[in-house]
Design an enzyme around this catalytic site. Structure first.
Site, PDB file in Angstrom:
ATOM      1  N   LYS A  99       3.776   1.729  -3.897  1.00 25.22           N
ATOM      2  CA  LYS A  99       3.340   0.973  -5.071  1.00 25.22           C
ATOM      3  C   LYS A  99       4.161   1.286  -6.326  1.00 25.22           C
ATOM      4  O   LYS A  99       4.518   0.375  -7.080  1.00 25.22           O
ATOM      5  CB  LYS A  99       1.853   1.221  -5.329  1.00 25.22           C
ATOM      6  CG  LYS A  99       0.959   0.713  -4.211  1.00 25.22           C
ATOM      7  CD  LYS A  99      -0.503   1.015  -4.476  1.00 25.22           C
ATOM      8  CE  LYS A  99      -1.360   0.589  -3.298  1.00 25.22           C
ATOM      9  NZ  LYS A  99      -2.796   0.832  -3.536  1.00 25.22           N
ATOM     10  N   GLY A 124     -13.354   2.440   1.519  1.00 27.28           N
ATOM     11  CA  GLY A 124     -12.107   1.817   1.094  1.00 27.28           C
ATOM     12  C   GLY A 124     -12.001   0.361   1.482  1.00 27.28           C
ATOM     13  O   GLY A 124     -11.367  -0.435   0.775  1.00 27.28           O
ATOM     14  N   THR A 156       0.843  -1.188   0.000  1.00 26.55           N
ATOM     15  CA  THR A 156       0.000   0.000   0.000  1.00 26.55           C
ATOM     16  C   THR A 156       0.883   1.245   0.000  1.00 26.55           C
ATOM     17  O   THR A 156       2.111   1.152  -0.080  1.00 26.55           O
ATOM     18  CB  THR A 156      -0.984  -0.025   1.193  1.00 26.55           C
ATOM     19  OG1 THR A 156      -1.945   1.019   1.023  1.00 26.55           O
ATOM     20  CG2 THR A 156      -0.281   0.124   2.526  1.00 26.55           C
ATOM     21  N   ASP A 214      -5.674  -3.500  -7.472  1.00 26.89           N
ATOM     22  CA  ASP A 214      -6.491  -2.416  -6.916  1.00 26.89           C
ATOM     23  C   ASP A 214      -7.724  -2.143  -7.772  1.00 26.89           C
ATOM     24  O   ASP A 214      -8.849  -2.063  -7.269  1.00 26.89           O
ATOM     25  CB  ASP A 214      -5.670  -1.131  -6.801  1.00 26.89           C
ATOM     26  CG  ASP A 214      -4.817  -1.072  -5.548  1.00 26.89           C
ATOM     27  OD1 ASP A 214      -5.200  -1.697  -4.542  1.00 26.89           O
ATOM     28  OD2 ASP A 214      -3.774  -0.397  -5.573  1.00 26.89           O
ATOM     29  N   GLY A 228      -2.084   8.250  -8.604  1.00 29.85           N
ATOM     30  CA  GLY A 228      -0.973   7.451  -8.110  1.00 29.85           C
ATOM     31  C   GLY A 228      -1.216   5.982  -8.386  1.00 29.85           C
ATOM     32  O   GLY A 228      -1.974   5.619  -9.291  1.00 29.85           O
ATOM     33  N   GLY A 229      -0.590   5.117  -7.588  1.00 31.70           N
ATOM     34  CA  GLY A 229      -0.687   3.685  -7.841  1.00 31.70           C
ATOM     35  C   GLY A 229      -2.106   3.159  -7.842  1.00 31.70           C
ATOM     36  O   GLY A 229      -2.546   2.503  -8.795  1.00 31.70           O
ATOM     37  N   ALA A 230      -2.867   3.453  -6.781  1.00 36.19           N
ATOM     38  CA  ALA A 230      -4.249   2.969  -6.711  1.00 36.19           C
ATOM     39  C   ALA A 230      -5.114   3.649  -7.759  1.00 36.19           C
ATOM     40  O   ALA A 230      -5.922   2.999  -8.435  1.00 36.19           O
ATOM     41  CB  ALA A 230      -4.820   3.203  -5.316  1.00 36.19           C
ATOM     42  N   GLY A 283      -6.824  11.607  -8.019  1.00 35.41           N
ATOM     43  CA  GLY A 283      -5.609  10.889  -7.664  1.00 35.41           C
ATOM     44  C   GLY A 283      -5.185   9.897  -8.723  1.00 35.41           C
ATOM     45  O   GLY A 283      -5.918   8.958  -9.028  1.00 35.41           O
TER      46      GLY A 283
END
Length: 262
Positions: free
Chosen positions: A74, A243, A70, A111, A137-139, A135
């Site tokens: 990531k 989440g 997490t 994810d 980013g990775g997720a 967002g």
């Protein structure tokens, strides 16, 4: 069947920084107990500067099958493993690392698949939806890719790093566009926070001005269970997806990747 892990147990880690907010270790360990599987997932708080040391250790632990990853690791993890699955390569982030018996590490990303699975389970199929994602980013990147694959009609991306959002939009196709923070979300059927905003229990990524009661609002933050962003959505009559739903929907995927279930 063992009712608790034995010395022969298979091991996996959940790593992040911080880590106390994560829901997956409890879910995996409950599954292991209930199914009589001799396995355990241990949460580990790994600071960014210690990530390379953790990866070196991971390679050498013979009874370890991998790790779930997490924030904030990531993207860095995707750069440090030996190989990536197509899903992880597409978004440049790995939230699962599978360890082979020889110590070789492969990064994957579940994810997005978990987020979409949770949506469908709740009766909010994204097909034909107009989505807004905060967002990249990775997720966020993984969720964006999964939403496109699931058939959203349009996906708008918001990120402080305009170049990151633009690059992701270009990679995902013409139905995806980078936008500035909108004043209103009235035009959207699905609004998602894929940032860490809300982890403090007081902040929200957007005031959700104009949100329609027919919309669905999702968050990737797992603690607090209902973030300020989701509380706003509830107050406006919208469906919410916390989440924890995304995290729990990934458990079957992760178990299969580790070889713990079929």
């Amino acid at each position: 069947m063992p009712s608790s892990p034995t010395a022969a147990a298979r091991l996996a880690y959940m790593i992040g920084h911080p880590i106390a907010h994560t829901a997956m270790p409890a879910g995996v360990n409950t599954w292991a107990h209930d199914s009589g599987t001799d396995a355990i997932m241990a949460p580990v708080d790994v600071a960014p500067e210690a990530l390379s040391d953790f990866i070196a250790a991971l390679r050498s632990i013979a009874n370890c099958d991998g790790a779930v990853v997490t924030a904030p690791h990531k993207v860095a993890m995707a750069e440090m493993v030996d190989d990536l699955t197509p899903a992880a390569r597409l978004v440049g982030a790995a939230n699962v690392v599978i360890r082979a018996p020889d110590g070789r590490l492969t990064g994957d990303n579940t994810d997005g698949a978990g987020f979409v699975a949770a949506l469908r389970e709740a009766g909010a199929d994204p097909v034909g939806q107009r989505a807004l994602l905060f967002g990249c980013g990775g997720a966020g990147a993984s969720i964006a890719a999964a939403l496109v694959a699931a058939g959203v009609a349009r996906l708008e991306l918001v990120d402080p790093d305009a170049a990151k959002a633009t690059t992701l939009a270009e990679a995902l196709g013409r139905s995806v566009q980078r936008v500035a923070v909108p004043e209103s979300v009235e035009a959207h059927d699905l609004v998602i926070n894929a940032t860490a905003i809300g982890l403090d229990g007081t902040s929200a990524v957007h005031p959700l001005t104009g949100l329609r009661p027919s919309a669905t609002v999702g968050d990737v933050v797992t603690k607090p269970p209902v973030t300020p962003f989701l509380r706003q959505a509830e107050a406006l009559g919208a469906r919410i997806q916390p989440g924890s739903a995304m995290a729990l929907a990934q458990i079957p995927l992760v178990l299969r990747l580790f070889g713990w279930s079929k």
